[in-house]
Design an enzyme around this catalytic site. Structure first.
Site, mmCIF file in Angstrom:
data_model
loop_
_atom_site.group_PDB
_atom_site.id
_atom_site.type_symbol
_atom_site.label_atom_id
_atom_site.label_comp_id
_atom_site.label_asym_id
_atom_site.label_seq_id
_atom_site.Cartn_x
_atom_site.Cartn_y
_atom_site.Cartn_z
ATOM 1 N N HIS A 49 -13.626 -2.014 -1.194
ATOM 2 C CA HIS A 49 -12.628 -1.643 -0.190
ATOM 3 C C HIS A 49 -12.910 -2.348 1.143
ATOM 4 O O HIS A 49 -12.701 -1.798 2.226
ATOM 5 C CB HIS A 49 -12.643 -0.122 0.011
ATOM 6 C CG HIS A 49 -11.283 0.481 0.254
ATOM 7 N ND1 HIS A 49 -10.589 1.168 -0.703
ATOM 8 C CD2 HIS A 49 -10.493 0.515 1.360
ATOM 9 C CE1 HIS A 49 -9.447 1.612 -0.192
ATOM 10 N NE2 HIS A 49 -9.369 1.215 1.056
ATOM 11 N N TYR A 101 -2.258 5.459 -4.247
ATOM 12 C CA TYR A 101 -3.315 6.442 -3.991
ATOM 13 C C TYR A 101 -2.872 7.714 -4.703
ATOM 14 O O TYR A 101 -1.720 8.135 -4.564
ATOM 15 C CB TYR A 101 -3.444 6.734 -2.493
ATOM 16 C CG TYR A 101 -4.296 5.749 -1.733
ATOM 17 C CD1 TYR A 101 -5.572 5.411 -2.177
ATOM 18 C CD2 TYR A 101 -3.848 5.196 -0.536
ATOM 19 C CE1 TYR A 101 -6.371 4.528 -1.462
ATOM 20 C CE2 TYR A 101 -4.645 4.315 0.184
ATOM 21 C CZ TYR A 101 -5.902 3.984 -0.286
ATOM 22 O OH TYR A 101 -6.682 3.111 0.425
ATOM 23 N N LYS A 119 -8.478 -0.767 -9.114
ATOM 24 C CA LYS A 119 -9.122 -1.342 -7.924
ATOM 25 C C LYS A 119 -10.284 -0.471 -7.447
ATOM 26 O O LYS A 119 -10.133 0.739 -7.335
ATOM 27 C CB LYS A 119 -8.062 -1.450 -6.816
ATOM 28 C CG LYS A 119 -8.575 -1.934 -5.479
ATOM 29 C CD LYS A 119 -7.394 -2.215 -4.545
ATOM 30 C CE LYS A 119 -7.838 -2.850 -3.248
ATOM 31 N NZ LYS A 119 -8.381 -1.920 -2.282
ATOM 32 N N SER A 142 0.829 -1.211 0.000
ATOM 33 C CA SER A 142 0.000 0.000 0.000
ATOM 34 C C SER A 142 0.863 1.261 0.000
ATOM 35 O O SER A 142 1.943 1.278 0.598
ATOM 36 C CB SER A 142 -0.871 -0.005 1.260
ATOM 37 O OG SER A 142 -1.410 1.277 1.507
ATOM 38 N N THR A 166 -5.911 2.581 -6.868
ATOM 39 C CA THR A 166 -7.165 2.508 -6.103
ATOM 40 C C THR A 166 -8.035 3.707 -6.452
ATOM 41 O O THR A 166 -7.613 4.859 -6.331
ATOM 42 C CB THR A 166 -6.856 2.457 -4.592
ATOM 43 O OG1 THR A 166 -6.100 1.281 -4.341
ATOM 44 C CG2 THR A 166 -8.143 2.420 -3.769
HETATM 45 C C1 LIG Z 1 -6.974 -2.321 7.603
HETATM 46 C C2 LIG Z 1 -7.191 -2.128 6.133
HETATM 47 C C3 LIG Z 1 -6.429 -1.180 5.455
HETATM 48 C C4 LIG Z 1 -6.585 -1.029 4.076
HETATM 49 N N1 LIG Z 1 -5.769 -0.147 3.402
HETATM 50 C C5 LIG Z 1 -5.851 -0.075 2.057
HETATM 51 C C6 LIG Z 1 -4.940 0.732 1.336
HETATM 52 O O1 LIG Z 1 -4.043 1.340 1.885
HETATM 53 N N2 LIG Z 1 -5.090 0.797 -0.015
HETATM 54 C C7 LIG Z 1 -6.087 0.104 -0.677
HETATM 55 O O2 LIG Z 1 -6.191 0.206 -1.902
HETATM 56 N N3 LIG Z 1 -6.930 -0.680 -0.010
HETATM 57 C C8 LIG Z 1 -6.840 -0.798 1.339
HETATM 58 N N4 LIG Z 1 -7.688 -1.624 2.012
HETATM 59 C C9 LIG Z 1 -8.661 -2.440 1.259
HETATM 60 C C10 LIG Z 1 -8.045 -3.778 0.865
HETATM 61 O O3 LIG Z 1 -7.088 -3.602 -0.138
HETATM 62 C C11 LIG Z 1 -9.113 -4.739 0.330
HETATM 63 O O4 LIG Z 1 -9.858 -4.112 -0.667
HETATM 64 C C12 LIG Z 1 -10.040 -5.237 1.433
HETATM 65 O O5 LIG Z 1 -9.336 -5.499 2.617
HETATM 66 C C13 LIG Z 1 -10.744 -6.500 0.976
HETATM 67 O O6 LIG Z 1 -11.657 -6.920 1.930
HETATM 68 P P1 LIG Z 1 -11.341 -8.049 3.033
HETATM 69 O O7 LIG Z 1 -10.548 -7.405 4.097
HETATM 70 O O8 LIG Z 1 -12.707 -8.445 3.476
HETATM 71 O O9 LIG Z 1 -10.583 -9.160 2.344
HETATM 72 C C14 LIG Z 1 -7.544 -1.804 3.389
HETATM 73 C C15 LIG Z 1 -8.294 -2.744 4.082
HETATM 74 C C16 LIG Z 1 -8.122 -2.922 5.440
HETATM 75 C C17 LIG Z 1 -8.934 -3.980 6.158
#
Ligand SMILES: Cc1cc2nc3c(=O)[nH]c(=O)nc-3n(C[C@H](O)[C@H](O)[C@H](O)COP(=O)(O)O)c2cc1C
Length: 388
Positions: free
Chosen positions: A276, A130, A252, A107, A156
């Site tokens: 997300h 981002y 994404k 990330s 994203t």
């Molecule tokens: C704690 C956390 C932080 C996240 N940070 C980012 C991020 O920095 N960039 C991003 O594109 N998605 C981020 N996401 C979304 C994840 O990439 C992903 O889409 C999501 O976790 C999928 O769902 P799941 O946790 O049910 O598998 C984050 C998700 C979580 C749970």
């Protein structure tokens, strides 16, 4: 040591070991958390067709995502602040993914920097971008990902403005944690986490601190991130970033067939059907429910991936049989990381792999390429019929 047999077991250990603030950060959705909940519960509406007396020897879950070999169609999703879930969390997760033969996505909001992860691994990983108002910073970030030989850029699109997660506000989420009486009281019960953090390479945002003018400590950083995401991001800008990057691009956060068609027009190599993890638009459809209409619209022209709500190999099987060429896990690997570091991430991958492999066999299939909707029982109105 308890016997760990599923992702839920890892989650329980994770909850005991990691400070409340970071557990809550991962285990939350936005506002009412409806989308967060339905991401997982909607998988239960799809059934698998059991088939018998089919030769199940010589099976393999190996396949390709964007042309790259993977040992199973599962990548690690980009997760901000992973290095706060466990010391050097990004490095540990990337190493576990590399050893398992699945992609790791770093990330923009990681703790370990692009360079630190590159140094600690031997194969290319993917970088998630981002887009920020500061275009010079974005250009430098893209260049850093190129220099680190990242083999895909994941852009994203669903977080130009932050969906509110109540607990983060109430907990005063920050990296490193601010020391208030209640965080100190909680940290004192998480000694294992604390000892690890004392030896961590880094405890702030490695891709940002030192790379953006005027950001020298985390206090400046909170204000900077809130203001810095680019609210003017549009398809023209996406096309421009793709051009600057020059390599494979994965878009994404697509949840609508019209957006999927736009992604196709800008030449995405793959799209991720994602909300997300239920952290942005609360009230949006679950990813698995949105998947069929997006596949119908663009599935024969671009690789369609899915994330949000995957907690088992059966979930992966359902998404792939429906037509996704790959999936991503976010929380499922974070639970493992927080519970047991690198070994915990490996454990979550092993659990998902075994569940997927055995379930695939019990559906009478031996290879990923043999999976199709024929092994699924999908309710007639699963996608919903909505008023025009
Ligand atoms: C704690 C956390 C932080 C996240 N940070 C980012 C991020 O920095 N960039 C991003 O594109 N998605 C981020 N996401 C979304 C994840 O990439 C992903 O889409 C999501 O976790 C999928 O769902 P799941 O946790 O049910 O598998 C984050 C998700 C979580 C749970």
């Amino acid at each position: 040591m308890p016997v760990i047999t599923n992702i839920e077991d890892l989650k329980r250990i994770y909850q005991r070991r990691v400070p409340r603030m970071f557990y809550d950060y991962a285990e939350s959705g936005s506002w009412t958390e409806q989308t967060f909940r339905e991401n997982t519960s909607d998988f239960d509406d799809i059934y698998l067709r059991q088939r018998v007396a089919v030769d199940m020897s010589g099976r393999s879950t190996a396949t390709k995502m964007i042309g790259q070999d993977v040992s199973m169609p599962v990548a690690l999703a980009p997760v901000g602040l992973t290095g706060m879930q466990h010391a050097d969390g990004e490095i540990k997760a990337a190493r576990a993914a590399e050893a398992f033969g699945v992609p790791f996505t770093l990330s923009t909001m990681s703790i370990n920097s692009i360079e630190e992860v590159a140094e600690a691994t031997t194969k290319p990983f993917w970088f998630q971008l981002y887009t920020m108002r500061d275009t010079d910073y974005v250009s430098r970030l893209i260049q850093r990902a190129k220099d680190a030989k990242c083999s895909a850029l994941v852009i994203t699109l669903d977080l130009q403005i932050l969906g509110q997660r109540h607990k983060d506000l109430k907990n005063g989420l920050s990296a490193p944690p601010k020391l208030t009486p209640s965080t100190i009281a909680n940290l004192m019960t998480k000694w294992r986490w604390g000892i690890g953090m004392l030896g961590a390479k880094r405890r702030n945002f490695g891709n940002i601190v030192g790379h953006v003018d005027g950001i020298s400590d985390s206090a400046d950083l909170g204000a900077w991130t809130a203001e810095s995401f680019d609210p003017t991001l549009d398809w023209n800008k996406v096309a421009k970033i793709k051009e600057d990057w020059g390599g494979p691009v994965i878009l994404k956060g697509i949840l609508d067939a019209e957006d999927a068609k736009m992604a196709l027009q800008v030449g995405a190599d793959a799209i991720i059907v994602s909300n997300h993890g239920g952290r942005q638009l609360d009230g949006a459809m679950s990813s698995i429910r949105a998947l069929p209409s997006i596949l119908d619209a663009v599935g024969d022209q671009v690789e369609v991936h899915l994330d949000s709500g995957i907690r088992s190999g059966q979930d992966v099987l359902k998404a792939v049989a429906m037509g996704a060429k790959g999936t991503y896990i976010g929380r499922s690997f974070v639970y493992g990381l927080g519970a047991m570091g690198q070994a915990g991430v490996t454990k979550s991958l092993e659990i998902i792999h075994k569940e997927m492999d055995v379930s695939m066999a019990l559906c009478g299939r031996r290879y990923i390429e043999e999976l199709d909707r024929d092994i699924l029982l999908i309710p007639e109105n699963f996608e919903g019929r909505w008023q025009a």
